[in-house]
Design a protein around this motif. Structure first.
Motif, mmCIF file in Angstrom:
data_model
loop_
_atom_site.group_PDB
_atom_site.id
_atom_site.type_symbol
_atom_site.label_atom_id
_atom_site.label_comp_id
_atom_site.label_asym_id
_atom_site.label_seq_id
_atom_site.Cartn_x
_atom_site.Cartn_y
_atom_site.Cartn_z
ATOM 1 N N VAL A 81 -0.366 15.431 -0.009
ATOM 2 C CA VAL A 81 -1.273 14.281 -0.058
ATOM 3 C C VAL A 81 -2.360 14.569 -1.073
ATOM 4 O O VAL A 81 -2.952 15.656 -1.088
ATOM 5 N N GLU A 82 -2.607 13.584 -1.919
ATOM 6 C CA GLU A 82 -3.708 13.666 -2.872
ATOM 7 C C GLU A 82 -4.882 12.917 -2.245
ATOM 8 O O GLU A 82 -4.795 11.727 -1.960
ATOM 9 N N ARG A 120 0.817 -1.215 0.000
ATOM 10 C CA ARG A 120 0.000 0.000 0.000
ATOM 11 C C ARG A 120 0.853 1.268 0.000
ATOM 12 O O ARG A 120 0.329 2.362 -0.142
ATOM 13 N N GLY A 121 2.174 1.114 0.239
ATOM 14 C CA GLY A 121 3.045 2.273 0.291
ATOM 15 C C GLY A 121 2.843 3.111 1.538
ATOM 16 O O GLY A 121 2.988 4.326 1.506
ATOM 17 N N GLY A 138 -3.165 9.309 -1.158
ATOM 18 C CA GLY A 138 -1.821 8.848 -1.473
ATOM 19 C C GLY A 138 -0.892 10.041 -1.570
ATOM 20 O O GLY A 138 -1.305 11.196 -1.457
ATOM 21 N N ALA A 139 0.393 9.748 -1.813
ATOM 22 C CA ALA A 139 1.401 10.795 -1.925
ATOM 23 C C ALA A 139 1.368 11.382 -3.332
ATOM 24 O O ALA A 139 1.058 10.698 -4.302
ATOM 25 N N ARG A 140 1.708 12.660 -3.420
ATOM 26 C CA ARG A 140 1.773 13.342 -4.724
ATOM 27 C C ARG A 140 3.136 13.977 -4.849
ATOM 28 O O ARG A 140 3.500 14.804 -4.025
ATOM 29 N N GLY A 141 3.937 13.550 -5.815
ATOM 30 C CA GLY A 141 5.248 14.156 -6.059
ATOM 31 C C GLY A 141 6.320 13.747 -5.068
ATOM 32 O O GLY A 141 7.285 14.479 -4.890
ATOM 33 N N ARG A 165 3.499 7.560 7.018
ATOM 34 C CA ARG A 165 4.366 7.954 5.903
ATOM 35 C C ARG A 165 3.794 7.274 4.668
ATOM 36 O O ARG A 165 3.673 6.055 4.613
ATOM 37 N N VAL A 166 3.402 8.075 3.702
ATOM 38 C CA VAL A 166 2.747 7.584 2.483
ATOM 39 C C VAL A 166 3.723 7.786 1.323
ATOM 40 O O VAL A 166 4.229 8.894 1.119
#
Length: 188
Positions: free
Chosen positions: A137-138, A87-88, A165-168, A109-110
Motif C-alpha cells: 500500500v502506498e 475508486r478501485g 492506494g495499491a503499489r505494483g 481490497r485496493v
C-alpha cells in the motif's frame, strides 16, 4: 415462540454457556453473584423469571455486559462486499459499532494507485489504522509517500491530508476506522 420468549431463552443459554466456559459450577457462579444455587438453576432452566437486578449481578459476575447477554443475533452471517470500481476498492465491513464513539473494522481490497494532488487528499478528525495482508500500500501523508508492505501496519492522525492506494498490483488490508474515517473512506 414469541420474540420475547426467544430472547429469554437466548439469555438463559448465554448465562449457562458463559458459566460452563469459565469452568464454574452453579455454586461458584451463585456465590459470585450473591444468588442461591437453586435460584440460579431455575433461572438457567427457565423455571424462574429473571429480574433486572439478578441479570445485572449475573452479568457482572460473568464479566459480560447486559447488552451482550440480551443482544439478538444478527441475520447476516455472510458478509457481502461493497464494490467501488471508480475508486478501485472492494470493502467487507466485518464489524460496525454505530455512533460517534463507534469503530468499524473492514477488510479492503485496493486495486488502483493512490490519487495524487490536493483534491485527492482527505482530512478528517481522528486516527486511521491498517495492516497490510498482501501486496503493498502506498500511503500519502501530506508531502510524504510511505510504502507499507505485507505484514506491516500504519497508524496516523487523519488531520494530516492523506490518501492510499495499491503499489505494483492489488493489496489487501484490514482497517480500523473511527466514525469520521468510516464516513470518509467507506462512503457510508
Amino acid at each position: 415462540m414469541t420474540q420475547d420468549a426467544e430472547v429469554d431463552a437466548l439469555v438463559r443459554a448465554r448465562i449457562r454457556g458463559l458459566r460452563i466456559a469459565k469452568g464454574w459450577s452453579l455454586d461458584e457462579l451463585a456465590a459470585r453473584c450473591y444468588l442461591s444455587p437453586s435460584t440460579l438453576s431455575r433461572i438457567e432452566t427457565g423455571h424462574r423469571r429473571i429480574g433486572l437486578d439478578q441479570l445485572t449481578a449475573i452479568a457482572r459476575a460473568l464479566g459480560a455486559s447486559l447488552d451482550s447477554l440480551v443482544e439478538t443475533p444478527g441475520d447476516e452471517v455472510v458478509i457481502t462486499p461493497h464494490h467501488h470500481p471508480e475508486r478501485g476498492i472492494t470493502t467487507w465491513v466485518l464489524t460496525h459499532e454505530p455512533g460517534r464513539q463507534g469503530m468499524t473494522v473492514a477488510r479492503m481490497r485496493v486495486t488502483k494507485p493512490a490519487e495524487r494532488g490536493p483534491d485527492a487528499l482527505r482530512v478528517h478528525p481522528g486516527r486511521d489504522w491498517f495492516t497490510v495482508l498482501s501486496g503493498t500500500v502506498e500511503l500519502i501523508l501530506g508531502d510524504r509517500t510511505i510504502l507499507v508492505e505485507a505484514g506491516q501496519a500504519a497508524a496516523f492522525s487523519t488531520m494530516v491530508p492523506h490518501a492510499f492506494g495499491a503499489r505494483g498490483g492489488p493489496a489487501e488490508v484490514i482497517a480500523i476506522l473511527d466514525h469520521d474515517g468510516e464516513r470518509v473512506h467507506l462512503d457510508t
